[in-house]
Write a protein that holds these residues in place. Structure first.
Motif, short mmCIF file in Angstrom:
data_model
loop_
_atom_site.label_atom_id
_atom_site.label_comp_id
_atom_site.label_asym_id
_atom_site.label_seq_id
_atom_site.Cartn_x
_atom_site.Cartn_y
_atom_site.Cartn_z
N LEU A 127 54.19 20.37 7.30
CA LEU A 127 53.55 21.02 8.45
C LEU A 127 52.30 20.29 8.90
CD1 LEU A 127 54.01 24.72 7.30
CD2 LEU A 127 55.09 23.65 9.30
N THR A 128 51.50 19.82 7.95
CA THR A 128 50.27 19.10 8.32
C THR A 128 50.61 17.85 9.12
OG1 THR A 128 49.03 19.95 6.44
CG2 THR A 128 48.24 17.89 7.42
N TYR A 129 51.53 17.05 8.62
CA TYR A 129 51.86 15.80 9.31
C TYR A 129 52.63 16.02 10.61
CZ TYR A 129 49.87 13.16 5.52
OH TYR A 129 48.98 12.63 4.61
N ALA A 187 47.02 24.50 10.47
CA ALA A 187 46.61 25.89 10.20
C ALA A 187 47.73 26.63 9.48
CB ALA A 187 46.24 26.60 11.50
N LYS A 188 48.96 26.41 9.88
CA LYS A 188 50.10 27.01 9.21
C LYS A 188 50.25 26.42 7.80
CE LYS A 188 54.72 28.57 10.26
NZ LYS A 188 54.66 29.89 10.80
N TYR A 229 45.82 26.61 -12.20
CA TYR A 229 45.50 25.40 -12.96
C TYR A 229 46.26 24.19 -12.39
CZ TYR A 229 43.70 28.99 -16.00
OH TYR A 229 43.03 30.07 -16.48
N HIS A 230 46.35 24.17 -11.09
CA HIS A 230 47.12 23.18 -10.34
C HIS A 230 46.58 21.75 -10.52
CE1 HIS A 230 43.87 24.76 -7.82
NE2 HIS A 230 43.72 23.51 -7.48
N PRO A 231 47.45 20.78 -10.26
CA PRO A 231 47.01 19.38 -10.27
C PRO A 231 46.18 19.06 -9.02
CG PRO A 231 49.32 19.53 -9.71
CD PRO A 231 48.88 20.92 -10.04
N PRO A 232 45.47 17.93 -9.02
CA PRO A 232 44.58 17.60 -7.91
C PRO A 232 45.27 17.40 -6.57
CG PRO A 232 44.61 15.83 -9.56
CD PRO A 232 45.38 16.98 -10.12
N VAL A 233 46.56 17.14 -6.56
CA VAL A 233 47.25 16.96 -5.28
C VAL A 233 47.16 18.23 -4.43
CG1 VAL A 233 49.58 17.61 -6.07
CG2 VAL A 233 49.30 16.03 -4.15
N PHE A 234 47.04 19.39 -5.05
CA PHE A 234 46.92 20.64 -4.29
C PHE A 234 45.63 20.61 -3.48
CE2 PHE A 234 49.83 23.89 -6.58
CZ PHE A 234 50.71 22.91 -7.00
N GLU A 235 44.54 20.15 -4.09
CA GLU A 235 43.28 20.06 -3.36
C GLU A 235 43.36 19.03 -2.24
OE1 GLU A 235 41.84 19.59 -7.06
OE2 GLU A 235 41.08 21.63 -7.27
N PHE A 236 44.06 17.93 -2.50
CA PHE A 236 44.23 16.94 -1.43
C PHE A 236 44.98 17.56 -0.25
CE2 PHE A 236 47.26 14.15 0.69
CZ PHE A 236 46.37 13.47 1.51
N VAL A 237 46.08 18.24 -0.52
CA VAL A 237 46.89 18.82 0.56
C VAL A 237 46.08 19.87 1.33
CG1 VAL A 237 48.98 20.13 1.10
CG2 VAL A 237 49.08 18.25 -0.55
N LEU A 238 45.29 20.67 0.62
CA LEU A 238 44.42 21.64 1.30
C LEU A 238 43.37 20.90 2.12
CD1 LEU A 238 43.40 24.44 1.98
CD2 LEU A 238 42.21 24.47 -0.25
N ASN A 287 43.55 17.97 3.40
CA ASN A 287 44.23 17.33 4.53
C ASN A 287 44.49 18.36 5.65
OD1 ASN A 287 45.58 15.46 6.09
ND2 ASN A 287 47.31 15.25 4.71
N ALA A 288 44.94 19.56 5.27
CA ALA A 288 45.18 20.62 6.27
C ALA A 288 43.87 21.02 6.94
CB ALA A 288 45.85 21.81 5.61
N LEU A 289 42.81 21.17 6.17
CA LEU A 289 41.51 21.53 6.74
C LEU A 289 41.00 20.42 7.66
CD1 LEU A 289 39.95 23.03 3.49
CD2 LEU A 289 40.58 24.31 5.57
N PHE A 290 41.18 19.18 7.25
CA PHE A 290 40.80 18.04 8.09
C PHE A 290 41.54 18.12 9.43
CE2 PHE A 290 41.08 13.76 9.73
CZ PHE A 290 39.83 13.23 9.48
N GLY A 291 42.83 18.41 9.38
CA GLY A 291 43.63 18.51 10.61
C GLY A 291 43.23 19.65 11.51
N SER A 292 42.50 20.62 10.95
CA SER A 292 41.99 21.75 11.74
C SER A 292 40.54 21.55 12.16
CB SER A 292 42.12 23.05 10.93
OG SER A 292 43.47 23.36 10.68
#
Length: 194
Positions: free
Chosen positions: A65-67, A72-73, A87-96, A98-103
């Motif tokens: 959705l981000t790409y 926002a979705k 206790y997620h891996p760091p990729v979750f923070e990257f994806v979040l 990235n979505a925030l950056f796109g907004s």
């Protein structure tokens, strides 16, 4: 590298004969990278419909959705993934991030990208977005430091220093304005064009 893609595709085509959520997730990520965004989203949604308890299925959909221009979705799905796996891996923070950056939420994006980078400093892509977020925020000293870290990582794998021209081919945005947002941040951070 081309032979590796051919081999990976051969295995993926075999897996698609009897797909599971992981197969759809991998296919979604590949389709995103080759800019077949609608198909990527469909594959991620299939993975999620098959297993809504696997947080990585939400991550995959959030990336698609981000790409494809709907950050926002995407944020809704990545936040659900984080909720499912605290206790997620760091990729979750990257994806979040990235979505925030796109907004256009650059301060929040920088916070998430800083967390991701602290936990996984070798990830080039999150450093690119962190440099751009700092650029948008006018945080030049931090942008310079992040760019230096990115270039050090690139040298470690025998890649040339990062430049804005790399983003044209390497970042699989569907919408031009998303690529422009990234490049504008990178220019503000004084990243060279070539």
């Amino acid at each position: 590298a081309n032979a590796a893609w051919v081999e990976a595709d051969r295995h993926l085509q075999k897996a698609l004969l009897n797909p599971d959520p992981l197969t759809h997730r991998v296919n979604s990520e590949i389709l995103t990278r080759i800019r077949r965004h609608e198909e990527a989203e469909k594959e991620a949604r299939l993975a999620l419909s098959m297993d809504s308890n696997d947080p990585f299925n939400y991550v995959s959909l959030a990336q698609a959705l981000t790409y494809s221009g709907r950050p926002a979705k995407a944020e809704t799905f990545i936040r659900q993934a984080i909720k499912l796996d605290p206790y997620h891996p760091p990729v979750f923070e990257f994806v979040l991030g990235n979505a925030l950056f796109g907004s256009d939420r650059f301060a929040e994006a920088a916070t998430e990208l800083e967390k991701a980078t602290k936990r996984n400093p070798a990830d080039h892509l999150q450093l690119i977005y962190l440099v751009a977020a700092y650029g948008h925020l006018g945080r030049q000293a931090e942008a310079t430091q992040a760019l230096e870290a990115l270039n050090t990582q690139r040298k470690n794998v025998r890649l040339p220093d990062f430049s804005i021209s790399v983003t044209v081919n390497d970042i699989p945005y569907k919408k031009r304005e998303d690529l422009v947002r990234l490049q504008t941040g990178l220019r503000a951070a004084n990243v060279p064009e070539y």
